[in-house]
Design an enzyme around this catalytic site. Structure first.
Site, short mmCIF file in Angstrom:
data_model
loop_
_atom_site.label_atom_id
_atom_site.label_comp_id
_atom_site.label_asym_id
_atom_site.label_seq_id
_atom_site.Cartn_x
_atom_site.Cartn_y
_atom_site.Cartn_z
N HIS A 23 100.44 87.82 -9.25
CA HIS A 23 99.56 86.74 -9.67
C HIS A 23 100.31 85.58 -10.31
O HIS A 23 99.69 84.70 -10.89
CB HIS A 23 98.50 87.25 -10.67
CG HIS A 23 97.49 88.18 -10.07
ND1 HIS A 23 97.79 89.47 -9.75
CD2 HIS A 23 96.21 87.97 -9.69
CE1 HIS A 23 96.71 90.04 -9.23
NE2 HIS A 23 95.75 89.15 -9.17
N GLU A 47 94.16 86.41 4.93
CA GLU A 47 94.80 85.11 4.75
C GLU A 47 95.38 84.54 6.04
O GLU A 47 95.31 83.35 6.30
CB GLU A 47 95.88 85.19 3.67
CG GLU A 47 95.34 85.40 2.26
CD GLU A 47 94.94 86.85 1.98
OE1 GLU A 47 95.25 87.72 2.80
OE2 GLU A 47 94.29 87.09 0.94
#
Lengths: 392, 344
Positions: B138, B69
């Protein structure tokens, strides 16, 4: 097929075809750096140039004389900036004294359209690229975070967080390649920076995208106080390219002619679509990390002395002497040019920088938010009241 | 500003589909736009928001990147330095954290650092929030990290039309935009015709989703439907609640919120993110500064607890729901007595 699948009446072959055999995706050996750093100056005969370089021509007299001039100016710039720090004109100065060969070679190897991504210790490379030294020193003087026009100079801002500029270099190189623009990007990092995650992600992206970028690791032996042995267990930093599929090259980082040659070749290769290269230059930081550091706490004097004997300027001067080129006239000319740079820098740093508090709000966004406009107005009122001298 | 009513003849369209359409239209209209991320190419993203883009625009415009990322965001910064307009997808809220240094130290600061020479027209799309039964990492509501970082815009849609319009506006912005997509609304449908032209709103404009007179519920992203349901339920109690959808946390449209609260005199801020250091505290402070003489009650907050996001089998206790919003509304000093027993 497992025993659990054996319910159907149909019996498949007891020996179905295996998945495709594994084989390496590329040739690792061709990516490995040499066993000894490439060197041009002060060694006979020439070491074998890395395969990447092809034949390494010895620099001609004119190139060698020019290199000497650049190195001497670079050394003088470092001395002057250090002096300015002691006088309080700069907040801090991370000197590249001892690393001038890398700094100068980096700038000279770049073509007009190429980009340079320097770290905070690479202000000399920006200066040698032709950026105004006063503008380069803005960050370290503290009048703004970056004082030069990065787009016009094609020099990214001096990056302070280690290795974070490397993914930017890859992204810019990738964008240029997508646009079909023939340029390369040179990204600078130190030995300590190779431990940062961004270093690894940048190398990986560069190799996967075949981005036209060259990484120059200036291995100066220390990350502030931490020696390389505590930084990595890799055979060399140049070996780190192999894991990502890009070639590593090892070069004597104090040999300006060698670094110049390696970088010019690597950048040329990148420009013409040959992909990224990792170059490790072995050098040494002769001064402390910054003016605020005390290098005697972590390294021995005799180590420093050994590197002083292998100083980039000394290497060039020995070669010039051997060729009978180190004349008084040349020395005087080089000294005068270096002094002119220092004197100009000294003089202009005496002038107070122009500061406008409105700048604090002007560039946060393309258009200041309502809240920022209010805060700017508040500051203006405070300043106006202070200017009138009245009690607040 | 009030919401325009959706065309009733338009087909029911999920919010995720409108996001996909926004990306497609942006790619088609501006060659500088590039979509990058993990699994955004062949797969079309784990939520299929980039479905079909690589096939239509090619791998170089919609790129599957290595799984890193910080590298994705760092490379996007370099691409923006060269004049491109990258739109990157972070797969989940908590998976964006490795990129935080690139976002906070560079994307947010580059324009300022270079006095405008290197603007950062990049969009970071992040599916955020809970309510989908996701396991750990999540379901984070990470907006406060981004709103605490000057130089970023932080935008989040709550409707299908806004999903399209705000994403187009984010991509068109010359500043970095953290575009937070309420992942539990990805499948929520509204009448919306992808083929008819849609307005692109200005970033930083809140909207009154439901006019009312008794009190103002302030939400954004996934909390807006909760506020609207609460307002509907409150009618039975005799409360006529106004609902303001912030749409953008930075810039914050204070004027729309302040005007509403000055009218109603009462306000509850609702969000999933933790209360401590969350946007609700900032709103409560600004409302008390600017609406003090109009307020009939302290500004209340209904937020997630100050806990790490819970496991899916317990998340219903954490998420602000209609009942908790109504409980807060009930505590808004309806008897105008500070000393009343109800006041807590």
């Amino acid at each position: 097929m497992t025993v659990l699948d054996r319910s159907g009446a149909q019996q498949s072959s007891p020996h179905p075809a295996p998945p495709p055999a594994w084989r390496p995706a590329g040739d690792a050996a061709s990516l490995l750096p040499q066993d000894t750093p490439y060197r041009v100056l002060g060694s006979e005969p020439l070491p074998v140039p890395p395969a990447l370089l092809g034949d390494g021509p010895r620099p001609d007299d004119a190139e060698l004389l020019a290199l000497h001039g650049h190195l001497a100016k670079g050394r003088r710039y470092n001395e002057q900036a250090t002096a300015l720090t002691k006088q309080g004109s700069l907040a801090v100065y991370p000197s590249s004294t001892g690393q001038e060969a890398c700094q100068i070679a980096a700038a000279l190897a770049l073509a007009e359209d190429d980009w340079l991504f320097p770290s905070y210790r690479d202000s000399l490379a920006a200066v040698a690229r032709g950026v105004d030294p006063v503008e380069v020193l803005s960050l370290l003087r503290g009048d703004w975070h970056s004082g030069y026009d990065s787009r016009a100079t094609r020099v990214a801002p001096l990056s302070t967080p280690l290795a974070t500029q490397l993914p930017h270099a890859v992204g810019l190189a990738h964008a240029a390649r997508l646009a079909g623009d023939e340029l390369a990007v040179l990204a600078l990092v130190g030995d300590g920076g190779t431990s940062e995650g961004d270093f690894h992600e940048a190398l990986n992206f560069a190799a996967v995208w075949q981005a036209p970028v060259v990484f120059l690791v200036q291995n100066n032996g220390f990350a502030i106080s931490v020696p390389l042995a505590k930084q990595t267990a890799a055979p060399s930093l140049a070996h780190k390219g192999v894991g990502y599929g890009l070639p590593g090259v090892l070069v004597d980082g104090n040999d300006a002619a060698a670094v110049r040659q390696v970088l010019s070749t690597a950048l040329g290769r990148a420009r013409s679509g040959g992909g990224p290269v990792l170059v490790e230059a072995l050098t040494y930081r002769l001064e402390a990390h910054t003016n605020a550091d005390d290098a005697t706490r972590y390294r021995a004097d005799d180590e420093v002395a050994a590197w002083r004997a292998h100083d980039p300027i000394a290497l060039v001067e020995r070669e010039l002497t051997a060729r009978g080129l180190l004349t008084e006239a040349h020395a005087a000319q080089v000294g005068a040019a270096a002094e002119e740079l220092a004197s100009d820098l000294r003089g202009r740093m005496r002038t107070e920088p122009s500061l406008d508090p409105a700048d604090l709000f002007a560039h946060v966004y393309a258009r200041p938010t309502q809240q920022l406009r209010q805060q700017q107005a508040q500051l203006q009122e405070e300043l106006a009241a202070a200017a009138e001298g009245g009690p607040r | 500003m009030t919401a325009t009513l959706p065309q009733q003849t338009a087909p029911p369209t999920p919010l995720g589909r409108a996001l996909n359409r926004a990306l497609r239209d942006a790619l088609a209209e501006d060659p500088a736009v590039h979509v990058l991320g993990e699994d955004v190419g062949t797969l079309g993203g784990v939520f299929r928001i980039t479905d079909g883009l690589a096939a239509e625009f090619g791998d170089e415009r919609c790129t599957d990147t290595p799984l890193a990322e910080a590298g994705i965001l760092g490379a996007a910064i370099g691409m923006a330095m060269y004049g491109l307009r990258p739109v990157i997808e972070m797969q989940f809220d908590a998976f964006a954290y490795p990129s935080f240094e690139q976002l906070a130290s560079h994307a947010a600061k580059m324009r300022n650092r270079t006095r405008g020479a290197l603007p950062m027209p990049l969009t970071v799309r992040i599916p955020y929030g809970g309510g989908i039964g996701g396991v750990e990492h999540h379901s984070d509501s990470s907006e406060a990290y981004y709103t605490a970082t000057p130089g970023l815009h932080v935008v989040t849609p709550s409707t299908v039309a806004d999903a399209y319009g705000l994403l187009r506006a984010a991509i068109a912005s010359d500043d970095p935009v953290v575009f937070l997509e309420p992942k539990r609304l990805y499948w929520s449908k509204e009448p919306w015709d992808a083929e008819s032209p849609h307005p692109v709103p200005e970033l930083g404009r809140a909207v009154v989703r439901r006019p009312g007179t008794s009190a103002t519920l302030i939400g954004y992203g996934p909390s807006v439907p909760v506020c609207l349901q609460a307002a509907e339920a409150a009618r039975e109690e005799g409360w006529d609640l106004e609902v303001v959808d912030l749409r953008s946390l930075v810039p914050l449209d204070e004027e729309t919120v302040v005007a509403s609260v000055r009218r109603t005199g009462r306000a509850v801020v609702v969000h999933e993110a933790q209360g401590f250091g969350g946007p609700g505290g900032e709103l409560a402070a600004r409302l008390s500064e600017r609406c003090f003489h109009h307020l009939e009650a302290p500004v209340l907050r209904v937020t997630g607890f100050d806990i790490p996001y819970p496991p899916p089998m317990l998340e219903q206790h954490h998420l602000p729901g209609v009942d908790r919003v109504l409980d807060a509304v009930a505590r808004l000093q309806w008897e105008s007595e500070w000393t009343s027993k109800e006041a807590r």
